[in-house]
Design an enzyme around this catalytic site. Sequence first.
Site, mmCIF file in Angstrom:
data_model
loop_
_atom_site.group_PDB
_atom_site.id
_atom_site.type_symbol
_atom_site.label_atom_id
_atom_site.label_comp_id
_atom_site.label_asym_id
_atom_site.label_seq_id
_atom_site.Cartn_x
_atom_site.Cartn_y
_atom_site.Cartn_z
ATOM 1 N N HIS A 105 -2.653 -16.466 -9.022
ATOM 2 C CA HIS A 105 -2.895 -15.256 -9.801
ATOM 3 C C HIS A 105 -1.761 -14.257 -9.583
ATOM 4 O O HIS A 105 -1.291 -14.066 -8.457
ATOM 5 C CB HIS A 105 -4.226 -14.644 -9.329
ATOM 6 C CG HIS A 105 -4.691 -13.485 -10.144
ATOM 7 N ND1 HIS A 105 -5.133 -13.592 -11.433
ATOM 8 C CD2 HIS A 105 -4.817 -12.163 -9.822
ATOM 9 C CE1 HIS A 105 -5.504 -12.409 -11.881
ATOM 10 N NE2 HIS A 105 -5.311 -11.527 -10.931
ATOM 11 N N SER A 150 -4.548 -9.647 -15.388
ATOM 12 C CA SER A 150 -5.760 -9.462 -14.588
ATOM 13 C C SER A 150 -6.604 -8.351 -15.213
ATOM 14 O O SER A 150 -6.955 -8.432 -16.391
ATOM 15 C CB SER A 150 -5.389 -9.171 -13.134
ATOM 16 O OG SER A 150 -6.511 -9.266 -12.300
ATOM 17 N N GLU A 173 -5.248 -19.796 -10.344
ATOM 18 C CA GLU A 173 -5.440 -18.354 -10.150
ATOM 19 C C GLU A 173 -6.041 -18.037 -8.782
ATOM 20 O O GLU A 173 -5.599 -17.143 -8.063
ATOM 21 C CB GLU A 173 -6.378 -17.795 -11.226
ATOM 22 C CG GLU A 173 -5.972 -18.039 -12.650
ATOM 23 C CD GLU A 173 -5.169 -16.904 -13.246
ATOM 24 O OE1 GLU A 173 -4.725 -16.030 -12.488
ATOM 25 O OE2 GLU A 173 -4.985 -16.915 -14.476
#
Length: 525
Positions: free
Chosen positions: A438, A211, A337
Amino acid sequence: MANDVATAEAGLAPVVEIAAGKLRGISAAGIHSFKGIPYGASPTRRNRFMPPEPPQPWGGVRAAVAYAGRAWQLPNRPARRPVLGTLLGPLDTTPEGEDCLSLNVWTPGLGDGIKRPVMVWLHGGAFGYGSGNRAVTDGANLARRGDVVLVSVNHRLNIFGFLDLADIGGPVWAHSGNAGMLDLVAALRWVRDNIAVFGGDPGNVTIFGESGGGGKVSVLLAMPAARGLFHRAIIQSGAAIRVSTRERANALAEAVLKEVGLRPAECERLQTLPADRLLAAIAPASRAVGRSRWPLLDRYDFGPVVDGSDLPQHPADPGAPPTADDIPLMIGGTREESAFFLADDDAVWNGSLTEVELRDRVAAVAGTEADALLAAYRAAMPQANPADRLIAAATGSNFWIRTILLTERYAARRRAPVYMYSLDWQSPAHGGRLKAHHAMDLPFVFDNTEVADTTAGAQELAARVAVTWIAFARNGIPDNPAIPSWPAYSTEDRATMIFDAACRVAHDPGREMRLLWDGVVTQQS
């Protein structure tokens, strides 16, 4: 050193000596850990917004047995759905503060003459929050499985790490816009100078992050000061194409000064303002500046800025930086995600989103390409409801297209190899609502499925993922017996490793959506 090694082998507290002094750690289950090690001086008062300075040496033996604090966190973030609060394991409860330049080390061996690959973890949180102290990224299992040395880093975030005052205040503030990135460069220099003491090879260092951590890896690849400090890089769900421009960073800084009631000539007073007053200025400053002109590519207010010196260019715009030509890369993400972020939306969580609502949300991002994209997702997902198609479209716009663009722009230079992957394994947790969400890769990469909300099949996949990351760190190529042969990515065949219950290589998966999202990016550029 011999006595210290004997102590470690006996299961007692190991002691090592680095440049700044002696450290006492903990040995457990064959791994020696040293936590809360300072790699820089306290970045407070006169050091606030300045490049990091070396840590002060200490006398005696310093205890390195517990995590130190984390950086000030971005305030007023949306609350997560309560059942997801510990989806990725226990939360980090270490105290927040400015004195946050610390790192943690896990190693299988001390003083044994072995030069192990070093893996330096950069945490997520979009340059605004997060920590290197989380249980899900504890490095013990990965270090043990791969005979590697793990390092995780804490550094300045949000307004403390990325308030660009250079044009407003003059040369003394020249590095303020990228201070948080310069912290990471300082941490990598610490690794170069000290990691051999912990059994690591300073000539074989891999940086990896997820991320916002993937964004940090993207930026470090374009920073001249970081060149030579790492030798491979892995970007997980965080490919950054563009960061802040000087123009936008100046506008944010001006808005901050206005919010706290200071004139441009009073920048030095920012160094003594209470931290909470600066944190409170972040949101109104961002609102005052408004949206970027490149919403699909630009990321992160109060993040890195292209300043012409510390960061001469965007991470991959218009192309990949030549500073990274000799760095093998792995780049990828998870298939859905955005399920993680949309889980807080009741219409998505309950599956009650309507077709009209779906079109409105996609059109807000895709503009004139919305109908073509909706048709493509409907054809690719004929049994899916509008909520699931929104997750797919939001993943395409917020993550997948940037992953593809970054991979393609590096592959186009035809220098070091680039490998692309997608983690498609879908978690059955919470009725399967979160799919391949995610950050789901964290417990797999670190082989820490026992602390996260995972289920049957997770441990087997974690073993394959972890050994693949280890193989790449050791050799610069990800091939290993746990997965099929993984070709490097090229724009001719777009080979992509699919991590699932059965791993496989796909060629140009989702081609139609790739072309459509690429068209949206082209329109916005």
